[in-house]
Design a protein around this motif. Structure first.
Motif, PDB file in Angstrom:
ATOM      1  N   VAL A 150      -8.879  -8.614   4.318  1.00 30.17           N
ATOM      2  CA  VAL A 150      -9.423  -9.318   3.155  1.00 30.17           C
ATOM      3  C   VAL A 150      -8.292 -10.146   2.577  1.00 30.17           C
ATOM      4  O   VAL A 150      -7.181  -9.632   2.374  1.00 30.17           O
ATOM      5  N   LEU A 151      -8.562 -11.423   2.325  1.00 28.16           N
ATOM      6  CA  LEU A 151      -7.533 -12.302   1.781  1.00 28.16           C
ATOM      7  C   LEU A 151      -6.998 -11.761   0.468  1.00 28.16           C
ATOM      8  O   LEU A 151      -7.733 -11.174  -0.331  1.00 28.16           O
ATOM      9  N   VAL A 180     -19.218   0.228   5.672  1.00 24.29           N
ATOM     10  CA  VAL A 180     -18.999  -0.158   4.275  1.00 24.29           C
ATOM     11  C   VAL A 180     -17.541   0.184   3.942  1.00 24.29           C
ATOM     12  O   VAL A 180     -17.111   1.317   4.182  1.00 24.29           O
ATOM     13  N   PHE A 181     -16.809  -0.802   3.448  1.00 24.24           N
ATOM     14  CA  PHE A 181     -15.408  -0.617   3.095  1.00 24.24           C
ATOM     15  C   PHE A 181     -15.220  -0.814   1.598  1.00 24.24           C
ATOM     16  O   PHE A 181     -15.950  -1.586   0.972  1.00 24.24           O
ATOM     17  N   THR A 182     -14.229  -0.126   1.037  1.00 21.86           N
ATOM     18  CA  THR A 182     -13.879  -0.311  -0.367  1.00 21.86           C
ATOM     19  C   THR A 182     -12.373  -0.446  -0.499  1.00 21.86           C
ATOM     20  O   THR A 182     -11.622   0.116   0.303  1.00 21.86           O
ATOM     21  N   PRO A 183     -11.913  -1.188  -1.521  1.00 21.95           N
ATOM     22  CA  PRO A 183     -10.466  -1.308  -1.712  1.00 21.95           C
ATOM     23  C   PRO A 183      -9.903  -0.003  -2.269  1.00 21.95           C
ATOM     24  O   PRO A 183     -10.597   0.764  -2.923  1.00 21.95           O
ATOM     25  N   GLN A 184      -8.628   0.248  -1.979  1.00 22.73           N
ATOM     26  CA  GLN A 184      -7.977   1.417  -2.553  1.00 22.73           C
ATOM     27  C   GLN A 184      -7.049   0.979  -3.675  1.00 22.73           C
ATOM     28  O   GLN A 184      -6.581  -0.148  -3.708  1.00 22.73           O
ATOM     29  N   GLN A 185      -6.790   1.892  -4.573  1.00 19.56           N
ATOM     30  CA  GLN A 185      -5.957   1.596  -5.740  1.00 19.56           C
ATOM     31  C   GLN A 185      -4.494   1.663  -5.349  1.00 19.56           C
ATOM     32  O   GLN A 185      -4.077   2.510  -4.566  1.00 19.56           O
TER      33      GLN A 185
END
Length: 186
Positions: A150-151, A180-185
């Motif tokens: 992801v840019l 399904v992907f999610t960003p991590q903190q």
């Protein structure tokens, strides 16, 4: 663990007991994944109460599992499993595969913090384990990082769910995994 059977629309509790170690988590808060392939249960969970001994296991007449090494599984969070019947109409004689999607702490990065990365692992349904060094252990276990770039993102996205789609009118080579992907903190 009590054994239940489902037949003719009725769920009944059988009198025999079965060990659930490596087949289901000790706690509902521990991640796990499982799938039935024929009469065999493939499971990804923890072998101990603390959740510190992750395992990918096949429970059958020839039970087989992963080693307790961080190079095999390093603090994984299991997401899902899927079976690919690759032997169906295969000219190469391929064996059916069982795929596992999970996130784990990466060992390949030098980092002060623990970096979680998405992975996919695969085992062959016909794997019987090794003759000497890998007795009752997978010889076909392979894992790879799943890259979802992801840019402007510095951390890899983690996988949250997967779905295998195979068009019944098409050959198996046309099957697709959706995730399904999610960003991590940070």
């Amino acid at each position: 663990m009590s054994v239940k059977s489902y037949k003719d629309g009725r769920l009944t509790l059988e009198k025999k007991e079965e060990d659930g170690k490596g087949k289901c988590p000790f706690s509902p808060f521990q991640s796990y994944a499982s799938i039935m392939v024929g009469d065999d249960l493939y499971s990804a969970t923890s072998m101990n109460f603390l959740g510190s001994e992750p395992v990918v296991m096949r429970s059958s007449s020839v039970s087989i599992r992963t080693e307790f090494k961080s190079s095999w599984l390093n603090e994984p969070s299991f997401i899902s499993m899927a079976q690919m019947p690759e032997s169906e109409n295969s000219k190469e004689g391929d064996d059916d595969k069982v795929y596992l999607f999970f996130n784990e702490i990466a060992l390949e990065y030098d980092s002060y913090s623990k970096l979680m990365v998405p992975r996919v692992a695969r085992v062959c349904k016909g794997d019987l384990g090794g003759q000497r060094t890998l007795q009752k252990r997978w010889t076909s276990f392979l894992k790879a990082m799943v890259d979802c770039p992801v840019l402007e993102s510095r951390l890899p996205f983690t996988v949250q769910g997967t779905y295998l789609f195979c068009d019944p009118q098409e050959p198996l080579e046309g099957c697709l995994f959706y995730a399904v992907f999610t960003p991590q903190q940070a």
